[in-house]
Structure formats: structure tokens, C-alpha cells
Design a protein around this motif. Structure first.
Motif, PDB file in Angstrom:
ATOM      1  N   ALA A  13     -20.790   2.747  42.476  1.00  0.00           N
ATOM      2  CA  ALA A  13     -20.532   3.905  41.317  1.00  0.00           C
ATOM      3  C   ALA A  13     -21.044   3.644  40.040  1.00  0.00           C
ATOM      4  O   ALA A  13     -21.405   2.581  39.536  1.00  0.00           O
ATOM      5  CB  ALA A  13     -18.827   3.538  41.256  1.00  0.00           C
ATOM      6  N   GLY A  14     -21.253   4.875  39.429  1.00  0.00           N
ATOM      7  CA  GLY A  14     -22.068   4.893  38.299  1.00  0.00           C
ATOM      8  C   GLY A  14     -23.596   5.029  38.545  1.00  0.00           C
ATOM      9  O   GLY A  14     -24.238   5.148  37.516  1.00  0.00           O
ATOM     10  N   SER A  62     -17.745  20.186  41.124  1.00  0.00           N
ATOM     11  CA  SER A  62     -17.364  18.796  41.142  1.00  0.00           C
ATOM     12  C   SER A  62     -18.779  17.926  40.739  1.00  0.00           C
ATOM     13  O   SER A  62     -18.515  16.720  40.796  1.00  0.00           O
ATOM     14  CB  SER A  62     -17.177  18.563  42.654  1.00  0.00           C
ATOM     15  OG  SER A  62     -17.983  19.095  43.640  1.00  0.00           O
ATOM     16  N   ARG A  66     -23.728  16.316  36.543  1.00  0.00           N
ATOM     17  CA  ARG A  66     -24.007  14.886  37.121  1.00  0.00           C
ATOM     18  C   ARG A  66     -25.382  15.013  37.866  1.00  0.00           C
ATOM     19  O   ARG A  66     -26.105  14.091  38.403  1.00  0.00           O
ATOM     20  CB  ARG A  66     -22.690  14.221  37.873  1.00  0.00           C
ATOM     21  CG  ARG A  66     -21.585  14.048  37.130  1.00  0.00           C
ATOM     22  CD  ARG A  66     -20.518  12.982  37.962  1.00  0.00           C
ATOM     23  NE  ARG A  66     -19.976  13.832  38.929  1.00  0.00           N
ATOM     24  CZ  ARG A  66     -20.173  13.405  40.316  1.00  0.00           C
ATOM     25  NH1 ARG A  66     -20.727  12.154  40.412  1.00  0.00           N
ATOM     26  NH2 ARG A  66     -19.721  14.282  41.216  1.00  0.00           N
ATOM     27  N   SER A  84     -24.520   9.176  37.759  1.00  0.00           N
ATOM     28  CA  SER A  84     -22.975   8.935  37.649  1.00  0.00           C
ATOM     29  C   SER A  84     -22.272   9.088  38.902  1.00  0.00           C
ATOM     30  O   SER A  84     -21.223   9.784  39.062  1.00  0.00           O
ATOM     31  CB  SER A  84     -22.471   9.746  36.623  1.00  0.00           C
ATOM     32  OG  SER A  84     -23.200   9.717  35.339  1.00  0.00           O
ATOM     33  N   LYS A  86     -19.976   8.857  42.021  1.00  0.00           N
ATOM     34  CA  LYS A  86     -18.498   8.339  42.436  1.00  0.00           C
ATOM     35  C   LYS A  86     -18.232   7.967  43.710  1.00  0.00           C
ATOM     36  O   LYS A  86     -19.023   8.650  44.570  1.00  0.00           O
ATOM     37  CB  LYS A  86     -17.701   9.670  41.986  1.00  0.00           C
ATOM     38  CG  LYS A  86     -17.836   9.926  40.502  1.00  0.00           C
ATOM     39  CD  LYS A  86     -16.918  11.016  40.141  1.00  0.00           C
ATOM     40  CE  LYS A  86     -17.145  11.686  38.625  1.00  0.00           C
ATOM     41  NZ  LYS A  86     -16.357  12.749  38.216  1.00  0.00           N
ATOM     42  N   PRO A  87     -17.395   7.324  44.171  1.00  0.00           N
ATOM     43  CA  PRO A  87     -17.049   7.025  45.568  1.00  0.00           C
ATOM     44  C   PRO A  87     -16.708   8.307  46.216  1.00  0.00           C
ATOM     45  O   PRO A  87     -16.963   8.437  47.568  1.00  0.00           O
ATOM     46  CB  PRO A  87     -15.640   6.117  45.267  1.00  0.00           C
ATOM     47  CG  PRO A  87     -15.808   5.415  44.282  1.00  0.00           C
ATOM     48  CD  PRO A  87     -16.555   6.214  43.220  1.00  0.00           C
ATOM     49  N   GLU A  88     -16.037   9.211  45.813  1.00  0.00           N
ATOM     50  CA  GLU A  88     -15.883  10.633  46.278  1.00  0.00           C
ATOM     51  C   GLU A  88     -17.206  11.388  46.711  1.00  0.00           C
ATOM     52  O   GLU A  88     -16.902  12.362  47.152  1.00  0.00           O
ATOM     53  CB  GLU A  88     -14.735  11.418  45.498  1.00  0.00           C
ATOM     54  CG  GLU A  88     -15.150  11.513  43.884  1.00  0.00           C
ATOM     55  CD  GLU A  88     -14.408  10.498  43.247  1.00  0.00           C
ATOM     56  OE1 GLU A  88     -14.449   9.245  43.378  1.00  0.00           O
ATOM     57  OE2 GLU A  88     -13.917  10.959  42.032  1.00  0.00           O
ATOM     58  N   ASP A  89     -18.334  10.876  46.093  1.00  0.00           N
ATOM     59  CA  ASP A  89     -19.508  11.466  46.417  1.00  0.00           C
ATOM     60  C   ASP A  89     -20.091  11.131  47.818  1.00  0.00           C
ATOM     61  O   ASP A  89     -21.174  11.454  48.292  1.00  0.00           O
ATOM     62  CB  ASP A  89     -20.675  11.401  45.475  1.00  0.00           C
ATOM     63  CG  ASP A  89     -20.190  12.156  44.247  1.00  0.00           C
ATOM     64  OD1 ASP A  89     -20.735  11.270  43.157  1.00  0.00           O
ATOM     65  OD2 ASP A  89     -19.751  13.033  44.193  1.00  0.00           O
ATOM     66  N   VAL A 116     -21.294   5.576  48.395  1.00  0.00           N
ATOM     67  CA  VAL A 116     -20.959   5.216  47.107  1.00  0.00           C
ATOM     68  C   VAL A 116     -19.879   3.974  46.960  1.00  0.00           C
ATOM     69  O   VAL A 116     -18.652   4.553  47.272  1.00  0.00           O
ATOM     70  CB  VAL A 116     -20.823   6.215  45.973  1.00  0.00           C
ATOM     71  CG1 VAL A 116     -20.531   6.005  44.537  1.00  0.00           C
ATOM     72  CG2 VAL A 116     -21.929   7.258  46.164  1.00  0.00           C
ATOM     73  N   SER A 118     -17.180   1.341  45.403  1.00  0.00           N
ATOM     74  CA  SER A 118     -16.457   1.205  44.015  1.00  0.00           C
ATOM     75  C   SER A 118     -16.602  -0.054  43.500  1.00  0.00           C
ATOM     76  O   SER A 118     -17.107  -0.933  44.190  1.00  0.00           O
ATOM     77  CB  SER A 118     -14.958   1.625  44.348  1.00  0.00           C
ATOM     78  OG  SER A 118     -14.615   0.832  45.115  1.00  0.00           O
TER      79      SER A 118
END
Length: 118
Positions: A13-14, A62, A66, A84, A86-89, A116, A118
Motif C-alpha cells: 500500500a502506498g 476512485s 492517483r 498511492s 490502496k488495498p482496494e485497488d 496491493v 496492506s
């Protein structure tokens, strides 16, 4: 139009990843190019689209700010720079194409998995 996506993988993540989509076939200037994604257990969703002139670009809310979609016309390649993350990506990302005046995305490449952690 034939499409082939590259560049998926595992990232924290990130972090960042860049996806590439190599396109071949008919006159590509007549097509919009797009990226979609499908997360486990969810429907496929739109991520971003671009025309070959680069003058028309649209992002899903969403990913705005980014992700950046771009194209290399000389190489018939469409890129998706993802920052950037995110786990939701996490999803399988697909490259797609449609004729400019047609609403259906009727050309699809095989997906590439982006994970991704976390």
C-alpha cells in the motif's frame, strides 16, 4: 484490434505500478482505449479512458489524482501509471478498446493481476 496487457504484480500500500497495453490491428486512431478492473467477487468497473490524440481523458472518481493514463502513439501502447495504491485497488486489470462512435467496449485483452498488500 488485439490487446495485450503487462505490468501487474504485488505491491505494498502506498506504492506504485505501471501497466502497459500493447495494441495492434486496425487504424487505432479510430478507437478509444480504456482500462477496467475486476476485484474478487465484484463486477468489472471502469478505471480510465483516453483517445489516441491524448486530448480526451476520463477517470473513475476512485482513481482520480492517483492514476494517470497516457499513450505512446509511436509504439501503439497505452499506459496506466498507478500511484498511492490502496488495498482496494487489488483487482485484475483489463485493457479495452472501442470505436469512437460506438458505446460498447468490444475489444478486450487478457487481464493482469494487481495485488496491493496492506
Amino acid at each position: 484490434v488485439q490487446l495485450q496487457a503487462f505490468g501487474g504484480g504485488l505491491v505494498q500500500a502506498g506504492g506504485s505500478l505501471r501497466l502497459s497495453c500493447a495494441a495492434s490491428g486496425r487504424t487505432l486512431s479510430r478507437y478509444l482505449m480504456g482500462w477496467f478492473r475486476q476485484a474478487p467477487g465484484k463486477e468489472r468497473e471502469f478505471v480510465a479512458t483516453i483517445d489516441w490524440s491524448g486530448g480526451y481523458v476520463v477517470y473513475a472518481d476512485s482513481v482520480k489524482g492517483r492514476f494517470t493514463i497516457s499513450r505512446d502513439s509511436a509504439r501503439n501502447t497505452v499506459l496506466l501509471q498507478m500511484n498511492s495504491l490502496k488495498p482496494e485497488d487489488t483487482a485484475v486489470y483489463y485493457c479495452a478498446a472501442r470505436e469512437v462512435y460506438v458505446s460498447t467496449w468490444n475489444y478486450w485483452g487478457k487481464g493482469t493481476l494487481v495485488t496491493v498488500s496492506s
